[in-house]
Design a protein around this motif. Structure first.
Motif: not given
Length: 147
Positions: A31-33, A35-39, A59-65, A53-55
């Motif tokens: 979540r921190r990554h 939000i940081e990318i969003l900002t 293992d980040l899933g799109i549903a989490t986003v 964010a996957k960079e």
């Protein structure tokens, strides 16, 4: 969410983290990554945000986003504007009418709304004249902070 939605985002602050935790979410690395990318980036869709964010979190899933974007919108940290570009999340004074339906005041600014709310709170004895109030929009509700 649509691919054509754009977002206006507040900076990741302790207040944002507190709002997330109060809404039932822990501040995880994922979540921190996000939000940081969003900002800091110009992502225009959840899919673009997910790719970026996957960079950092492979293992980040799109549903989490999607879930985090929805929660951030619910707590008033971001707003989305379909095909309208960036939008501010700020409460505004709508039309005031008396009990007969006559317009007392047309739309106004946040300062006018804050002044009206403060006057009502002082009249009802909830706050003192020297106290200040700050308005924030959280989803479709206006929160009032007294200081």
């Amino acid at each position: 969410m649509d691919e054509n939605e754009k977002y206006s985002v507040d900076a990741l602050t302790e207040d944002t983290i507190r709002k997330l935790e109060q809404s039932g979410l822990r501040m995880t690395i994922q979540r921190r990554h996000i939000i940081e990318i969003l900002t800091s980036s110009k992502c225009t869709s959840p899919k673009e945000l997910w790719y970026e964010a996957k960079e950092y979190v492979p293992d980040l899933g799109i549903a989490t986003v999607y879930r985090l974007i929805n929660r951030l919108e619910q707590i008033g940290v971001i707003s989305k504007a379909r095909n309208l570009g960036m939008q501010n999340v700020e409460p505004k004074l709508g039309t005031l009418k008396d009990k007969t339906g006559n317009i007392i005041k047309k739309e106004g600014s946040t300062q006018e709304l804050a002044a009206l709310i403060k006057q009502g709170l002082m009249t009802s004895g909830k706050i003192k004249a020297e106290e200040n109030i700050k308005l924030s929009l959280v989803g479709d509700k206006i929160n009032i902070q007294i200081s």
